[in-house]
Write a protein that holds these residues in place. Structure first.
Motif, short mmCIF file in Angstrom:
data_model
loop_
_atom_site.label_atom_id
_atom_site.label_comp_id
_atom_site.label_asym_id
_atom_site.label_seq_id
_atom_site.Cartn_x
_atom_site.Cartn_y
_atom_site.Cartn_z
N MET A 190 9.93 6.31 -50.46
CA MET A 190 9.98 5.52 -51.68
C MET A 190 8.66 4.79 -51.89
O MET A 190 8.13 4.76 -52.97
CB MET A 190 11.15 4.55 -51.59
CG MET A 190 11.37 3.77 -52.83
SD MET A 190 12.21 4.80 -54.01
CE MET A 190 12.72 3.60 -55.15
N ALA A 191 8.17 4.18 -50.81
CA ALA A 191 6.93 3.41 -50.90
C ALA A 191 5.75 4.33 -51.19
O ALA A 191 4.83 3.96 -51.89
CB ALA A 191 6.70 2.62 -49.64
N SER A 192 5.80 5.54 -50.61
CA SER A 192 4.69 6.45 -50.82
C SER A 192 4.61 6.91 -52.28
O SER A 192 3.53 7.15 -52.80
CB SER A 192 4.78 7.65 -49.89
OG SER A 192 5.90 8.44 -50.21
N ARG A 193 5.75 7.04 -52.93
CA ARG A 193 5.76 7.40 -54.36
C ARG A 193 5.11 6.30 -55.18
O ARG A 193 4.37 6.59 -56.11
CB ARG A 193 7.19 7.63 -54.85
CG ARG A 193 7.68 9.00 -54.57
CD ARG A 193 8.95 9.25 -55.34
NE ARG A 193 9.34 10.64 -55.19
CZ ARG A 193 10.45 11.12 -55.62
NH1 ARG A 193 11.33 10.34 -56.22
NH2 ARG A 193 10.73 12.38 -55.45
N ARG A 194 5.40 5.06 -54.87
CA ARG A 194 4.79 3.93 -55.58
C ARG A 194 3.29 3.93 -55.38
O ARG A 194 2.53 3.71 -56.32
CB ARG A 194 5.36 2.61 -55.09
CG ARG A 194 6.52 2.15 -55.84
CD ARG A 194 6.81 0.73 -55.49
NE ARG A 194 8.05 0.35 -56.11
CZ ARG A 194 8.78 -0.66 -55.76
NH1 ARG A 194 8.39 -1.43 -54.76
NH2 ARG A 194 9.88 -0.93 -56.39
N VAL A 195 2.87 4.17 -54.19
CA VAL A 195 1.44 4.19 -53.88
C VAL A 195 0.77 5.32 -54.65
O VAL A 195 -0.30 5.14 -55.25
CB VAL A 195 1.21 4.32 -52.36
CG1 VAL A 195 -0.26 4.55 -52.05
CG2 VAL A 195 1.72 3.10 -51.64
N GLN A 196 1.41 6.49 -54.65
CA GLN A 196 0.85 7.62 -55.38
C GLN A 196 0.81 7.33 -56.88
O GLN A 196 -0.15 7.66 -57.56
CB GLN A 196 1.68 8.88 -55.11
CG GLN A 196 1.46 9.48 -53.75
CD GLN A 196 2.34 10.71 -53.52
OE1 GLN A 196 3.28 10.96 -54.27
NE2 GLN A 196 2.02 11.45 -52.46
N SER A 197 1.85 6.70 -57.39
CA SER A 197 1.90 6.35 -58.80
C SER A 197 0.80 5.36 -59.16
O SER A 197 0.12 5.51 -60.19
CB SER A 197 3.27 5.77 -59.14
OG SER A 197 3.33 5.37 -60.48
N LYS A 198 0.62 4.35 -58.32
CA LYS A 198 -0.44 3.36 -58.57
C LYS A 198 -1.82 4.01 -58.50
O LYS A 198 -2.70 3.71 -59.30
CB LYS A 198 -0.35 2.21 -57.57
CG LYS A 198 0.71 1.21 -57.89
CD LYS A 198 0.67 0.04 -56.93
CE LYS A 198 1.73 -0.99 -57.31
NZ LYS A 198 1.63 -2.18 -56.46
#
Length: 146
Positions: free
Chosen positions: A1-9
């Motif tokens: 989940m956190a990695s998706r946010r990081v990728q999105s940012k």
């Protein structure tokens, strides 16, 4: 989940950087970069509209009549003007009124009307009189097309 946010940012940051580069923006904040891009697009749109107006204005006002005496009673005629209905007919009628015979002619009417011709006069025709007659024929035709 956190990695998706990081990728999105990261993707958002990359897109903002690209947008900032394309628009030559000096802003750092997201909202300012987007506003600069919006203003840049509006500026480009206004420039495009100005170019289109200039292009249409040029097409509407192109009128050129050039004459050159070749030998004896022969003339080289070059006419460029706005494309219209029966422009060629008007020019040929002007030739006929001045008792000129068309020896050779080339005509185009894709974006504008263009004609290059070699004409021969029966009598001593003046270059200025012929130029005026052709300009009047073109002007008369453009008025009729309105």
């Amino acid at each position: 989940m956190a990695s998706r946010r990081v990728q999105s940012k990261m993707a958002m940051r990359s897109k903002l950087h690209l947008l900032r580069t394309l628009t030559n923006s000096k802003s750092v904040k997201k909202n300012s970069i987007i506003l600069d891009a919006f203003l840049y697009i509006i500026k480009l749109r206004l420039q495009l509209e100005a170019i289109q107006r200039e292009y249409h204005n040029l097409l509407n006002h192109v009128q050129e009549v050039k004459l050159e005496k070749l030998t004896g009673t022969r003339f080289f005629v070059k006419v460029t003007c706005k494309k219209g209905k029966d422009v060629l007919v008007s020019i040929l009628e002007a030739f006929e009124e001045m008792k000129l015979s068309v020896v050779q002619a080339r005509v185009t009417s894709k974006y504008f009307f263009g004609m290059e011709a070699i004409v021969e006069a029966e009598n001593g025709t003046d270059v200025r009189a012929l130029t005026r007659a052709l300009q009047m024929a073109i002007h008369k035709q453009s008025i009729e097309n309105l």
